[in-house]
Design a protein around this motif. Structure first.
Motif, PDB file in Angstrom:
ATOM      1  N   CYS A  34       0.842  -1.196   0.000  1.00 28.39           N
ATOM      2  CA  CYS A  34       0.000   0.000   0.000  1.00 28.39           C
ATOM      3  C   CYS A  34       0.874   1.241   0.000  1.00 28.39           C
ATOM      4  O   CYS A  34       2.059   1.185   0.316  1.00 28.39           O
ATOM      5  CB  CYS A  34      -0.959  -0.001   1.173  1.00 28.39           C
ATOM      6  N   SER A  96      -4.309   2.381   3.759  1.00 21.90           N
ATOM      7  CA  SER A  96      -3.491   3.582   3.638  1.00 21.90           C
ATOM      8  C   SER A  96      -4.383   4.805   3.642  1.00 21.90           C
ATOM      9  O   SER A  96      -5.563   4.729   3.280  1.00 21.90           O
ATOM     10  CB  SER A  96      -2.643   3.546   2.366  1.00 21.90           C
ATOM     11  N   ALA A 203      -4.301   0.498  -1.817  1.00 24.34           N
ATOM     12  CA  ALA A 203      -4.133  -0.696  -0.979  1.00 24.34           C
ATOM     13  C   ALA A 203      -4.397  -1.933  -1.819  1.00 24.34           C
ATOM     14  O   ALA A 203      -5.414  -1.997  -2.526  1.00 24.34           O
ATOM     15  CB  ALA A 203      -5.085  -0.649   0.215  1.00 24.34           C
TER      16      ALA A 203
END
Lengths: 206, 212
Positions: A34, A96, A203
């Motif tokens: 990510c 993230s 991600a």
């Protein structure tokens, strides 16, 4: 005959059902990656990522912050944070985020009071929940703070902008809360000259 | 021969079932049915564990719904902890390592115009909560942190961490830093939290990883 049926049933349970009861950790083994960033600018003369966090496969967490930033003539932004979280050696999850305070793009053409980009991926699911825009204004006009995914608006003489851009793949999702595509027209042909991305989170789990 | 096959099948089933059973949380029936005292995060065990992920909480009130974005009433974070089940001489469950990055975007929490930013410098303990109704796992952990805005450091912190299924909408998280009087905790009298004192995530995911 009845006994044989029971025996067959027992054999089925003994051989097949255990396969469906594998511990979750074993089933969830994968690779998680990510990344996120607050401001990304790419033009012929500028190539900048401000507040950038990247988690590679096997890693757990990265974070970055850039405070108040400026790319002259293109972007100013306040309080920029990027956080990326992986699952470590059994990468079954990735999250993230990128957050920003006040944002000003192209000398006030687009402004927002707050931006959150959040991407989440687990085995079998990916989403952008948690993402948001606050007090979004384009060319002096208030715009819906909750734009549908991939909402596009043309920007006369500039190109176009995509709000809440969501790019899905088989392994995850990338969300760019504000993506300005800079274009110019030469001899009747439109060509892309740059990108400004504000609040980007990605991600992936595979 | 067919008897042997049947016996092998049953044995395999029993073994797998035992392994699965051994990985299940050792829950005790302390969760109230509503209206009674709250008992989550009161019973713990030292066991190998890992919790990862990050997310967003819209606190207050810390429910499943996002606050209006223009209010800036939200927090974002990344956090993980790993423990191998070790215990110190005082009986405390030790953490092997961990990290916490916490950003509180509420205007009233700003320091000199910037969001409150907490950064863990050390993660010292982690214990699995055996009484929390978090379907995949719950962990109480903490250590020391620094307030990035002010440089205050060596402050004790603790978090309550709840993985309540996928993809994360039902997960919960809470934090307390007593020395500066800071807490994001949800104590709902009607028991409307993943497991008090955790607040619902409005984005992101907490992921409990069985490690044995």
């Amino acid at each position: 005959m009845k006994t044989d049926s029971i025996r067959r049933a027992v054999r089925f349970m003994g051989l097949v059902l255990p396969l469906t009861w594998a511990p979750r950790a074993v089933m969830a083994q994968g690779t998680a990656t990510c990344s996120s960033y607050g401001v990304g600018v790419t033009t012929a003369t500028v190539n900048q990522l401000l507040a950038s966090a990247v988690v590679s496969a096997g890693e757990l967490m990265a974070q970055d912050q850039a405070g108040d930033v400026a790319v002259p003539g293109l972007v100013t932004a306040q309080n920029v944070f990027a956080i990326a979280n992986g699952g470590g050696d059994d990468g079954s999850d990735a999250v993230s985020s990128a957050t920003l305070g006040a944002v000003n793009i192209l000398n006030g053409l687009i402004t927002a009071d707050g931006v959150v980009a959040m991407a989440t991926s687990t085995v079998g699911d990916a989403n952008a929940q948690g993402s948001s825009l606050a007090h979004l204004v384009v060319n002096g006009v208030d715009v819906d703070d909750n734009p549908a995914p991939n909402t596009r608006m043309d920007l006369d003489g500039v190109g176009y902008v995509v709000f809440n851009e969501q790019i899905r793949t088989s392994t995850g999702i990338t969300v760019n809360m504000i993506h300005v595509v800079l274009q110019e027209k030469v001899l009747g042909v439109t060509r892309t000259t740059g990108h400004i991305r504000i609040g980007s989170a990605s991600a992936k789990v595979s | 021969m067919s008897r042997l096959k049947a016996l092998a099948g049953v044995s395999a089933t029993a073994v797998i079932a035992l392994v699965g059973w051994s990985c299940e949380a050792n829950r005790t029936a302390l969760a109230p049915s509503g209206g009674g005292p709250l008992f989550h995060f009161q019973q713990f065990e030292c066991t190998p564990l890992k919790m990862t992920g990050g997310g967003r909480i819209d606190y207050p009130p810390g429910t499943r719904d996002q606050n209006p974005p223009a209010s800036h009433e939200y927090e974002t974070f990344g956090a993980h902890v790993i423990a191998s089940g070790q215990v110190d001489e005082n009986g405390r469950c030790l953490a092997d390592k961990g990290a916490l990055e916490w950003v509180d975007h509420r205007p009233e929490m700003e320091v000199d115009g910037h969001p409150l930013n907490l950064h863990a410098t050390e993660v010292t303990f982690a214990e699995r909560a055996t009484d929390a109704t978090c379907s995949d796992g719950a962990v109480h952990w903490g250590g020391k942190l620094r307030v990035q805005n002010t440089g205050q450091e060596n402050l004790d912190f603790e978090v309550w961490d709840c993985d309540n299924g996928e993809p994360g909408r039902d997960d919960g998280f809470a934090i307390s830093v007593p020395e500066i009087g800071y807490a994001v905790q949800c104590w709902e009298p009607d028991y409307n939290t993943p497991a008090e004192p955790t607040c619902y995530l409005t984005g992101g995911n907490r992921q409990f990883h069985p490690t044995h």
